[in-house]
Design a protein around this motif. Sequence first.
Motif: not given
Lengths: 328, 328
Positions: B263, B309, B291-296, B255-256, B259-260
Motif C-alpha cells: 500500500a 494483485v 494481499v489484495y484485501e489489505t492493500v485495498h 499476505g497482510k 499488503g501493508y
Amino acid sequence: MERKAKIGTTKNFAIGIDLGATTIKTGVVDKRGRMLDHFSLETKANKGPNVVLQQMVFAIRELFSRYDQENCWGIGIGSPGNVNIEEQVVRYPPNFTDWAGVAVGKAIRGVYDLPVFIENDANCAAIGESRWGGGSEFSDFLFVIWGTGIGGGIILNRKIHRGVFGGAGEIGHISIDYNGPDCNCGGRGCVESYIGQRYLSQRTKQILEHDPEHRSHSRLSRLVKGNLNNIDPFHISKAAEEGDKVAREIMIEAGKFLGYALASALNVLDLHTVVIGGGVSAAPQFVFDAVYETVHGRVLKTHQNNLKVLRAQLGNNAGVIGAASLVI
Amino acid sequence: MERKAKIGTTKNFAIGIDLGATTIKTGVVDKRGRMLDHFSLETKANKGPNVVLQQMVFAIRELFSRYDQENCWGIGIGSPGNVNIEEQVVRYPPNFTDWAGVAVGKAIRGVYDLPVFIENDANCAAIGESRWGGGSEFSDFLFVIWGTGIGGGIILNRKIHRGVFGGAGEIGHISIDYNGPDCNCGGRGCVESYIGQRYLSQRTKQILEHDPEHRSHSRLSRLVKGNLNNIDPFHISKAAEEGDKVAREIMIEAGKFLGYALASALNVLDLHTVVIGGGVSAAPQFVFDAVYETVHGRVLKTHQNNLKVLRAQLGNNAGVIGAASLVI
C-alpha cells in the motif's frame, strides 16, 4: 505590491497560479524563474467552483493590469486534488466544496486566449525546485512538502514522474506503523498522521496539558498567548528555534518520523537526494539533521554514501514559480 | 533434458542465465520468450568469483553443445547484488564470497564472442513478466519476488525503472513498523523481516513449539517429518493449501504484512497493479486474496478502483526468461 510600467511587445513572462484551499497565490515569472510580481487573494473554496474560478480570473486580471497580456507566454496552474493534465480537469481537491470534476483549464482559456497548463500542486513545487531551487543540481530527487499535510513529487532525469494517474509522490501516505493511528485517507500509521499540521498541533497541546510548568512559562505558550488551541507547526518550529525544550523535542521526533517514511521511499525508488519544502522548510537545521540521521540509519547501505537531505530554496513561492514553469 | 538437433544458420535464440546463490539456472529462449531447453548446476558461491565464472561458462558450453552458438543472439545474465549494467560489474551479491566487484560481463565475453547483457535479477524477472508473463497486459506495474527475501522491480511504460544506481524496487525494505524487528539491512521493521524465508520459518516453528497437539499431528509437521528445523515457506504454503489451520493463518498473516508494505509503495509510485512472483507465486489463492484485501483497505482511495494483485506466470523460469529478454 509593486506597480510596473507595461513592457515591450516581446513575450517575456508567464503567470503562475498556486491554488490553495484558503489562498490563491499568483505571480509574474520570467524565463529564469524569478518572480517579478505577485498577487494573492482568498480562494473562497467553500463557495463552489464558479466563485473560485472567478477569484482566479480576478487575480489574473490584476496581474495583467500591471504586465501586458500580449507579453505573456501563458498561464500555469498548480492545483490540489487529482489533476488530469490532458483534460485539465481537477477532481476532489480537499476542502473545496462541490468539486467532483471541474474543467479549470477550459474555464480560464474561455476568458484569456492564452496557453493554459495545469498540474498537481506538489508536482509543481517539485518542478520549481528542480529547475530553479534546492534540487537544481540533481537530476533525480524526491521532493517533500511538509505543511498542513505531507505531499511530494518525484523528479527523475529532471522530469516529474507523474505515475499512472498523476498521483506519484504521496510520501504522506507511507505507513510507518501498520498498527498506527487511523489516517484521513483510510489507511493506518501514515506518516501524515504523525507529523501533519493537525496531528503535530494536537500532540504538542497534549504534552503541554500534562506539563503545567511548561504550559505557563514556555516560549511556546507565550507565542500562542497561552491558548493551546492556537498552536500550529509554525509556532512549534519557532519556539524550537528559540530554545523551547518541549518544542525542540517534538520537532526532532517529527523529523525522525519523516525519516522512517523517507527511508522506505528511497529504498523503493533508489533515490538518494531529498529536498524538503513547505512550511517546515523554514525549520531549524536540527530538524533537518534529525531527518538525515534517521534516514541514514535506516536506508539500505548502498544508499547511505550519497544520501542528501536538503532544504527547499523557493520557500512559499515554489508553488507559483513551479506553476509558471509549466509554461516556460 | 531434451536433446535437439542443431538448427539452421539464422540466429534464433538467446541464452538466459539466472545466477542464484545456490544454483545457476540457464536456458535457451526463443524470440517469443519460450524456454526451449534448460540446464542448471551448482553455483559454488563460497569458492569465490573464478569458480562461479567457470560454472557459468560450463553451463553455457553445455547449452551450446545442444544449440549452435552461431544461431545465438547473445547472453543475458540476471545477477543478485548491485549490478552496474554499463560496466557489467557485480558488487556484493549476498552469500557470494569475495565479490567486492567482479567484471562478469567481461569474463563471459572473453570466452564467447557474443553480446552480453547483465541486470539485477529481480529486474530481470520483472522484465520477463512484463514481456511474456503476468504483467504483459499492463504498461505499468510493481513486480514483487517473494522468496528467500523480498525483492521487486518497477515497470513504467513497459520499461524497467532502474533508479539512480539500478536498485529501485526494494519492496522488502519498506518498513511497516518503525519499532519493528531488526532487519539484516540495518533498518527496522522491514517487511522482509516479517515474511522472508528465514523469519517465516522461525515464526512457524515457534508457533508449533507452543502447540504440541498441532506439532505432532498436523499436515505441516508431517511434511517436515516432525523436524521443525526443516520448515520452509514451501512447506507452509503446501500445508496451508491442504487445509492445515496454523499454516493457513501464518500465510494469511504474511499476505497482510506484504499488503501493508505494498500500500505504501503503490501510494508513492501511483501504481495500481502488482504482480507477485518468486516461490510464493505458487501459494493458494487465499494468500493473494489477503494481499489484495489489505492493500485495498490501506491504499489511497484514488488507487482502489483499479487495484489488481496478480500471480506471476513464468514461475521459476522468470529469471532465465527475463535474463534472455535483455538480449531479445
